[in-house]
Design a protein around this motif. Structure first.
Motif, PDB file in Angstrom:
ATOM      1  N   PHE A 110      12.296  44.935  -4.910  1.00  0.00           N
ATOM      2  CA  PHE A 110      12.277  46.343  -4.901  1.00  0.00           C
ATOM      3  C   PHE A 110      12.642  47.508  -5.210  1.00  0.00           C
ATOM      4  O   PHE A 110      12.331  48.726  -4.743  1.00  0.00           O
ATOM      5  CB  PHE A 110       9.898  46.368  -4.053  1.00  0.00           C
ATOM      6  N   VAL A 111      14.745  46.813  -5.062  1.00  0.00           N
ATOM      7  CA  VAL A 111      15.494  47.664  -4.998  1.00  0.00           C
ATOM      8  C   VAL A 111      15.503  49.367  -5.439  1.00  0.00           C
ATOM      9  O   VAL A 111      15.405  50.655  -5.124  1.00  0.00           O
ATOM     10  CB  VAL A 111      16.043  47.530  -4.270  1.00  0.00           C
ATOM     11  N   GLY A 112      14.806  49.431  -6.952  1.00  0.00           N
ATOM     12  CA  GLY A 112      14.663  50.180  -7.771  1.00  0.00           C
ATOM     13  C   GLY A 112      13.702  51.187  -7.784  1.00  0.00           C
ATOM     14  O   GLY A 112      13.724  52.247  -8.354  1.00  0.00           O
ATOM     15  N   VAL A 113      12.284  49.889  -6.861  1.00  0.00           N
ATOM     16  CA  VAL A 113      11.715  51.222  -6.930  1.00  0.00           C
ATOM     17  C   VAL A 113      12.199  52.888  -6.129  1.00  0.00           C
ATOM     18  O   VAL A 113      11.592  53.587  -6.382  1.00  0.00           O
ATOM     19  CB  VAL A 113      10.353  50.747  -6.488  1.00  0.00           C
ATOM     20  N   GLY A 114      13.044  52.603  -4.913  1.00  0.00           N
ATOM     21  CA  GLY A 114      13.124  53.862  -4.092  1.00  0.00           C
ATOM     22  C   GLY A 114      14.340  54.764  -4.932  1.00  0.00           C
ATOM     23  O   GLY A 114      14.109  56.202  -4.371  1.00  0.00           O
ATOM     24  N   LYS A 115      14.000  54.819  -6.438  1.00  0.00           N
ATOM     25  CA  LYS A 115      14.795  55.716  -7.077  1.00  0.00           C
ATOM     26  C   LYS A 115      14.024  56.212  -7.507  1.00  0.00           C
ATOM     27  O   LYS A 115      13.444  57.570  -7.773  1.00  0.00           O
ATOM     28  CB  LYS A 115      15.776  55.474  -8.192  1.00  0.00           C
ATOM     29  N   TYR A 116      11.577  56.314  -7.426  1.00  0.00           N
ATOM     30  CA  TYR A 116      11.635  57.171  -8.026  1.00  0.00           C
ATOM     31  C   TYR A 116      10.263  57.316  -6.887  1.00  0.00           C
ATOM     32  O   TYR A 116       9.466  56.461  -6.341  1.00  0.00           O
ATOM     33  CB  TYR A 116      10.352  55.372  -9.406  1.00  0.00           C
ATOM     34  N   PRO A 117      10.471  58.503  -6.621  1.00  0.00           N
ATOM     35  CA  PRO A 117       9.768  58.710  -5.231  1.00  0.00           C
ATOM     36  C   PRO A 117       7.708  58.352  -5.393  1.00  0.00           C
ATOM     37  O   PRO A 117       7.280  58.096  -4.663  1.00  0.00           O
ATOM     38  CB  PRO A 117       9.575  60.084  -5.213  1.00  0.00           C
ATOM     39  N   ALA A 118       7.784  58.497  -6.543  1.00  0.00           N
ATOM     40  CA  ALA A 118       5.750  58.334  -6.482  1.00  0.00           C
ATOM     41  C   ALA A 118       5.544  56.779  -7.374  1.00  0.00           C
ATOM     42  O   ALA A 118       4.677  56.907  -6.392  1.00  0.00           O
ATOM     43  CB  ALA A 118       5.218  59.182  -8.004  1.00  0.00           C
ATOM     44  N   MET A 138      12.770  51.234   0.066  1.00  0.00           N
ATOM     45  CA  MET A 138      12.220  52.320   0.000  1.00  0.00           C
ATOM     46  C   MET A 138      13.057  53.732   0.054  1.00  0.00           C
ATOM     47  O   MET A 138      12.525  54.141  -1.129  1.00  0.00           O
ATOM     48  CB  MET A 138      10.592  51.855   1.066  1.00  0.00           C
ATOM     49  N   GLN A 139      13.727  53.574   1.427  1.00  0.00           N
ATOM     50  CA  GLN A 139      14.259  55.002   1.532  1.00  0.00           C
ATOM     51  C   GLN A 139      15.400  55.073   1.425  1.00  0.00           C
ATOM     52  O   GLN A 139      16.358  56.204   0.963  1.00  0.00           O
ATOM     53  CB  GLN A 139      13.868  55.459   3.024  1.00  0.00           C
ATOM     54  N   SER A 140      16.095  53.961   0.273  1.00  0.00           N
ATOM     55  CA  SER A 140      17.566  53.504   0.064  1.00  0.00           C
ATOM     56  C   SER A 140      17.981  54.597  -1.084  1.00  0.00           C
ATOM     57  O   SER A 140      18.945  54.210  -1.602  1.00  0.00           O
ATOM     58  CB  SER A 140      17.406  52.828   0.068  1.00  0.00           C
TER      59      SER A 140
END
Length: 160
Positions: free
Chosen positions: A120-128, A99-101
């Protein structure tokens, strides 16, 4: 199918199926429960764990919210039920690192450990959205602290 499309499909499948969903009573002496709410969007989860020795023997949960939060809880349930507490801790740390990547992949060893959670790797691009993905994992960590506390109290002659 692109890798991104495959990841989206994994998330949608888990959001629909909800592995471990159903807040059943856990009949183990060392158990914990955590209720977590993402105040930003209203996603919420109640997660129960049962620990048997050094094994995360049971995970049960009920929640509501976006597909990311619900799928993430499903993935953690499928990945960690029946695993050692050490593996649960290591997997939690690997997911937090993912998540921090900022959308970058982790090393092969941690990605292997995460299995479907790498989706979920792409989620890390969206802080919210990171809070959505971490909601169940934070509940897991809290419930395990409670279960371990019950285990320590029992070992010291207290009541669990």
């Amino acid at each position: 199918m692109s890798l991104e499309a495959m990841y989206q499909q994994v998330i949608m499948d888990h959001a629909r199926e909800g592995h471990g969903r159903g807040l059943v009573e856990i009949d183990l002496p060392h158990r914990g429960e955590s209720h977590q709410v993402n105040t930003t969007c209203g996603d919420e989860v109640t997660l129960r764990v049962g620990v048997d020795g050094d094994t995360l023997a049971r995970i049960a949960w009920e929640g509501q919210g976006c597909s990311i939060s619900q799928a993430s809880i499903s993935v953690l349930s499928e990945l960690l039920e029946g695993e050692s507490l050490e593996t649960a801790d290591e997997t939690f740390e690997a997911f937090r690192a993912l998540m921090q990547s900022k959308g970058e992949h982790l090393d092969e060893e941690r990605e292997d450990m995460l299995g479907d959670a790498t989706a979920f790797v792409g989620v890390g691009k969206y802080p919210a959205r990171i809070k959505c993905a971490l909601l169940g994992w934070v509940a897991l960590r809290d419930a395990l602290i409670q279960a371990r506390g019950a285990s320590s109290a029992g070992a010291e002659g207290g009541t669990a």
